[in-house]
Design an enzyme around this catalytic site. Sequence first.
Site, PDB file in Angstrom:
ATOM      1  N   LYS A  20       9.510   0.387  -2.273  1.00 17.92           N
ATOM      2  CA  LYS A  20       9.274   1.827  -2.144  1.00 17.92           C
ATOM      3  C   LYS A  20       9.163   2.133  -0.660  1.00 17.92           C
ATOM      4  O   LYS A  20       8.248   1.656   0.007  1.00 17.92           O
ATOM      5  CB  LYS A  20       7.987   2.223  -2.871  1.00 17.92           C
ATOM      6  CG  LYS A  20       7.625   3.692  -2.755  1.00 17.92           C
ATOM      7  CD  LYS A  20       6.395   3.990  -3.592  1.00 17.92           C
ATOM      8  CE  LYS A  20       5.848   5.383  -3.369  1.00 17.92           C
ATOM      9  NZ  LYS A  20       6.771   6.452  -3.719  1.00 17.92           N
ATOM     10  N   THR A  23       7.933   8.514   0.297  1.00 18.88           N
ATOM     11  CA  THR A  23       7.042   9.225  -0.608  1.00 18.88           C
ATOM     12  C   THR A  23       7.402  10.696  -0.511  1.00 18.88           C
ATOM     13  O   THR A  23       7.800  11.173   0.555  1.00 18.88           O
ATOM     14  CB  THR A  23       5.557   8.974  -0.290  1.00 18.88           C
ATOM     15  OG1 THR A  23       4.748   9.618  -1.278  1.00 18.88           O
ATOM     16  CG2 THR A  23       5.166   9.445   1.097  1.00 18.88           C
ATOM     17  N   GLU A  73      12.593   5.171  -3.855  1.00 24.46           N
ATOM     18  CA  GLU A  73      11.343   5.238  -4.629  1.00 24.46           C
ATOM     19  C   GLU A  73      11.264   4.118  -5.666  1.00 24.46           C
ATOM     20  O   GLU A  73      10.281   3.993  -6.380  1.00 24.46           O
ATOM     21  CB  GLU A  73      11.234   6.588  -5.345  1.00 24.46           C
ATOM     22  CG  GLU A  73      10.881   7.742  -4.439  1.00 24.46           C
ATOM     23  CD  GLU A  73       9.386   7.908  -4.243  1.00 24.46           C
ATOM     24  OE1 GLU A  73       8.613   7.009  -4.614  1.00 24.46           O
ATOM     25  OE2 GLU A  73       8.999   8.956  -3.717  1.00 24.46           O
TER      26      GLU A  73
END
Length: 102
Positions: A20, A23, A73
């Site tokens: 990841k 954000t 993500e």
Amino acid sequence: MNREITFFGRFEADILADRKTITIRDSSESDFRSGEVLRVCRNEDGVFFCHIKVKSVTPVTLDGLSERHAEQENMSLDELKKVIKAIYPGLDRFYVIEFTRC
């Protein structure tokens, strides 16, 4: 002293494994600067688990989310849109905060 950003615990393993790398936040959490180092804590209990360095902050709409965003993500585009809608119901304008773990 570093500012702090929180993530739901379910994202901790992906952040620590560098799966990841972005954000997506609303305007209330968009004031980070490129190059800024942030303390990262779990949202649920405030426990610190790493530092990240902000690479960029870019505006995006819900419809503007792409497969590339989903890949960053570590989920599908459909999953990403569902997660964003659940966290930010009724909102359409967001900020993509790209980061690297330090």
